[in-house]
Write a protein that holds these residues in place. Structure first.
Motif, mmCIF file in Angstrom:
data_model
loop_
_atom_site.group_PDB
_atom_site.id
_atom_site.type_symbol
_atom_site.label_atom_id
_atom_site.label_comp_id
_atom_site.label_asym_id
_atom_site.label_seq_id
_atom_site.Cartn_x
_atom_site.Cartn_y
_atom_site.Cartn_z
ATOM 1 N N ILE A 177 17.260 -22.332 1.801
ATOM 2 C CA ILE A 177 16.803 -22.774 0.488
ATOM 3 C C ILE A 177 18.011 -23.205 -0.317
ATOM 4 N N SER A 178 17.870 -24.316 -1.032
ATOM 5 C CA SER A 178 18.947 -24.768 -1.898
ATOM 6 C C SER A 178 18.933 -23.924 -3.162
ATOM 7 N N GLU A 179 20.063 -23.295 -3.441
ATOM 8 C CA GLU A 179 20.115 -22.357 -4.556
ATOM 9 C C GLU A 179 21.494 -22.408 -5.189
ATOM 10 N N PHE A 180 21.521 -22.299 -6.499
ATOM 11 C CA PHE A 180 22.784 -22.246 -7.227
ATOM 12 C C PHE A 180 22.552 -21.370 -8.452
ATOM 13 N N ARG A 181 23.207 -20.216 -8.470
ATOM 14 C CA ARG A 181 22.932 -19.236 -9.513
ATOM 15 C C ARG A 181 24.007 -19.255 -10.593
ATOM 16 N N GLY A 182 23.642 -18.668 -11.718
ATOM 17 C CA GLY A 182 24.552 -18.654 -12.862
ATOM 18 C C GLY A 182 25.879 -18.002 -12.556
ATOM 19 N N LYS A 183 25.855 -16.921 -11.762
ATOM 20 C CA LYS A 183 27.124 -16.239 -11.470
ATOM 21 C C LYS A 183 28.038 -17.107 -10.605
ATOM 22 N N GLU A 184 27.452 -17.994 -9.775
ATOM 23 C CA GLU A 184 28.260 -18.918 -8.977
ATOM 24 C C GLU A 184 28.834 -20.035 -9.843
ATOM 25 N N LEU A 185 28.099 -20.397 -10.881
ATOM 26 C CA LEU A 185 28.588 -21.405 -11.816
ATOM 27 C C LEU A 185 29.736 -20.859 -12.652
#
Length: 695
Positions: free
Chosen positions: A92-100
């Motif tokens: 699943i394509s995912e990008f979370r706030g902590k990674e940002l």
């Protein structure tokens, strides 16, 4: 045909993209963060990250990277895919706030100047929400800061942002004391970028260019820049095609690339953007250099950004056009239409003059690199002595204020010292002095000492901090002033500053030996090399300056000094080793082969009873410098074996011993080249490179 308006900034997650992908309430918060420096609420991080990912993937992005600027002076990036496991055979394509917001790259191999030990590998990247993210090469680039485990700055960007904050705080305080309703002071910069373009085939045959970015050997070409026929000349189709692609790439990334032209030297060009906020300008200049290099390869060219690729030919600089404006959009360095505006303009001018004089050492070291040493003071770039050019009219006005005398301009308008009678100051009151290192050009200061490859963060961090200090000192004085006499006190402050620091103002030829002697009589500093300049970073007054304005701590400043000094030594050491390698592996074997050929011809002629005086003459012209070169090369190779751990010792060794010997080695080698036939010389010469590349 593509219309620029339709695609400008299309690869930037800017206001238009944010408005489309973010909920309106989150969009408003983000714009407040970007425009007013407000803190980003953690509660919206996931929302922003997901929107950024959706926007980027629709543009074909598969990865993201925290893009940062370590103390190497270039950018760094580590790419991670958006995918996360969602079962045995699914993702699943995912990008979370902590990674940002935060990343954890390995920091062990980046320069730290002792801020962390080699085994302490952990470093952190922290999102800079005041600079726009963008998509490039199927990757979402997120501008970030870079720091160590204990929070110490390991990058160029952190200090820059701190200095912007310092200047803003000091400026707001000063201007409000002067009666201006100021909520924010913005710093803007437009960095003009010079560069060389040469044919890739010549580049690949010159190890010195590939390894060091400059030629370590080379006789002067038959024609250089003496006819002044290259500057603003006609642009060839090959270069025009290159420039068109560069413009398109930069426009997509939101860079206001506007002006392009031929520069003074053969194969030399310039690209100048419209000014923008300093943080953007810094990021975008790094992108500009990257795009120039990448696009050059598409056209069979190589873009050289070294400050001095060719001896005897003008090198490349980067003029840093620096200015400040208020929250109403008014350029504070532009003379106003009213006496009140002009007193603010003159106050700021006096503060800058005072700061540049008091911190000459910092401004000089902010541009100090091994490559830039070849330009400064070489009658092609400003001297290594800091001075300010203001133009005839402005200088006369300031002298009148300083002396308390009446000023009469060219139309007999009197300038008295009361604010009510301050006249309008011409908005184009200066000519352009190309020999001045720090010139006022009508509505900005042009800091002209930067080398073409330099990251503009360092000089602008220092300039911002210096001006913040002077604004603070002025505000301290005015806070004690009676409001009824505020105007008189401001004029007294301007007068005092001008009288004490007028030595830094110079309008003549900065290239002349007369000015050098005059500057030394005035007590101005001259640091001829980076090794001379950089150790002034940690002088007590400079440590106090940076700590006072929370730009650098004591340890961060000592680290920067160590990194810059060691980098200076390492660059010169690499050049020295490259020089020795090319001589042993390429040049000397070719010389021996040609000498053997000459000796064979001479022997053949002698056996035939024919004189070989010409051959003997040529052989002598080659063999005499060759004998000298043999001794020099042995010495150079011995010196290259020496190792250093102390940055100060290393930099002094490079400046005082390695470089002089390298110059002598070059002189001997170039004399040999002068007497060798072209077909026998093993590397492309200056005539090949400069006149068979793009001309």
């Amino acid at each position: 045909m593509k219309i620029v308006d339709d695609y400008f900034g299309c690869d930037v997650f800017g206001p238009e993209a944010m408005q489309k992908y973010l909920p309106h309430s989150v969009y408003k918060i983000m714009m407040d963060v970007m425009e007013n420096g407000k803190e980003l609420p953690a509660s919206i991080a996931d929302i922003v990250a997901n929107a950024m990912k959706d926007w980027a993937t629709q543009k074909g992005a598969t990865h993201f990277t925290h893009w940062f600027q370590p103390m190497t002076g270039i950018t760094a990036e580590k790419h991670d895919a958006f995918i996360n496991p969602a079962g045995p055979n699914n993702v699943i394509s995912e990008f979370r706030g902590k990674e940002l917001i935060k990343g954890e790259p390995d920091a062990s191999s980046f320069p730290s100047g002792g801020l962390r030990a080699t085994f302490e590998a952990r470093g952190y990247t922290a999102w800079d929400p005041t600079s726009y993210a963008f998509v490039k090469d199927k990757t979402l680039y997120i501008p970030t800061l870079f720091c160590s485990f204990d929070g110490s700055s390991l990058d160029k960007k952190t200090g820059l942002l701190r200095s912007i904050d310092a200047l803003n705080a000091a400026g707001v305080r000063l201007f409000n004391l002067m009666g201006f309703d100021t909520k924010k002071v913005n710093v803007t910069v437009g960095p003009e970028q010079e560069y060389f373009l040469i044919d890739e085939k010549w580049y690949k045959e010159r190890m010195d260019l590939m390894v060091t970015g400059r030629t370590l050997f080379g006789c002067p070409p038959v024609k250089g820049q003496e006819l002044d026929d290259h500057y603003f000349g006609n642009i060839t189709q090959r270069v025009k095609a290159f420039m068109e692609e560069v413009d398109e790439e930069l426009w997509k990334l939101g860079v206001y690339a506007k002006t392009e032209h031929k520069e003074v030297a053969p194969c030399q060009f310039e690209l100048a953007p419209v000014y923008s906020s300093l943080n953007y300008a810094s990021d975008q200049n790094q992108l500009t250099m990257e795009v120039l290099r990448k696009v050059a390869h598409h056209h069979g060219l190589v873009c050289l950004l070294h400050e001095k690729p060719f001896d005897g030919i003008n090198g490349s600089g980067k003029h840093d056009n620096w200015s400040i404006s208020d929250d109403k959009g008014e350029n504070i360095l532009e003379p106003g239409d009213s006496p009140e505006d002009n007193i603010r303009f003159l106050t700021v001018l006096a503060a800058i003059i005072k700061g540049v004089d008091e911190y000459q050492d910092l401004l000089r070291l902010s541009v100090a690199t091994a490559g830039n040493d070849h330009r400064l003071g070489a009658n092609e770039a400003p001297p290594a002595i800091i001075s300010i050019y203001l133009g005839e009219e402005l200088t006369a006005i300031l002298q009148a204020i300083a002396s308390g005398k009446e000023y009469v301009d060219h139309i007999n308008t009197k300038l008295e010292l009361g604010v009510s009678s301050l006249p309008q100051i011409s908005k184009d009151t200066t000519d352009r002095n190309r020999t001045s290192p720090f010139a006022f050009t009508g509505n900005k200061f042009e800091f002209r000492m930067l080398g073409s490859e330099l990251n503009i963060s360092c000089p602008n961090t220092i300039l911002n901090t210096i001006v913040a200090e002077e604004f603070t000192q002025f505000a301290d004085v005015l806070e004690k002033s009676d409001s009824k006499h505020r105007t008189e006190d401001i004029i007294a402050l301007i007068r005092k500053s001008l009288n004490e620091h007028e030595r830094i103002i110079y309008s003549g030829n900065g290239y002349s030996e007369e000015w050098r002697q005059e500057a030394l009589r005035r007590g101005l500093l001259e640091f001829k090399t980076a090794a001379d300049a950089i150790p002034h970073y940690t002088e007590p007054k400079n440590l106090a300056l940076f700590e006072k304005h929370n730009v650098y701590s004591d340890s961060e400043l000592h680290a920067r000094e160590s990194i810059l000094l060691m980098n200076y030594y390492q660059l010169i050491h690499i050049e020295s080793k490259t020089m020795a390698y090319m001589l042993r592996k390429q040049i000397l074997p070719a010389v021996f082969e040609y000498e053997a050929e000459l000796a064979t011809i001479m022997q053949t002629k002698k056996e035939a009873g024919i004189q070989a005086s010409l051959e003997a003459k040529v052989l002598k012209k080659i063999n005499e410098p060759l004998t000298t070169l043999d001794k020099q090369l042995d010495e150079l190779e011995t010196m290259n074996q020496k190792d250093f751990t102390d940055p100060h010792q290393a930099s002094r060794y490079a400046a005082d011993e390695l470089l002089p010997l390298m110059n002598a080695v070059r002189a001997s080698t170039d004399t040999i080249e002068e007497n060798m036939p072209k077909k026998a010389w093993p590397i492309p010469d200056y005539n090949d490179i400069l006149f068979q590349s793009v001309e």
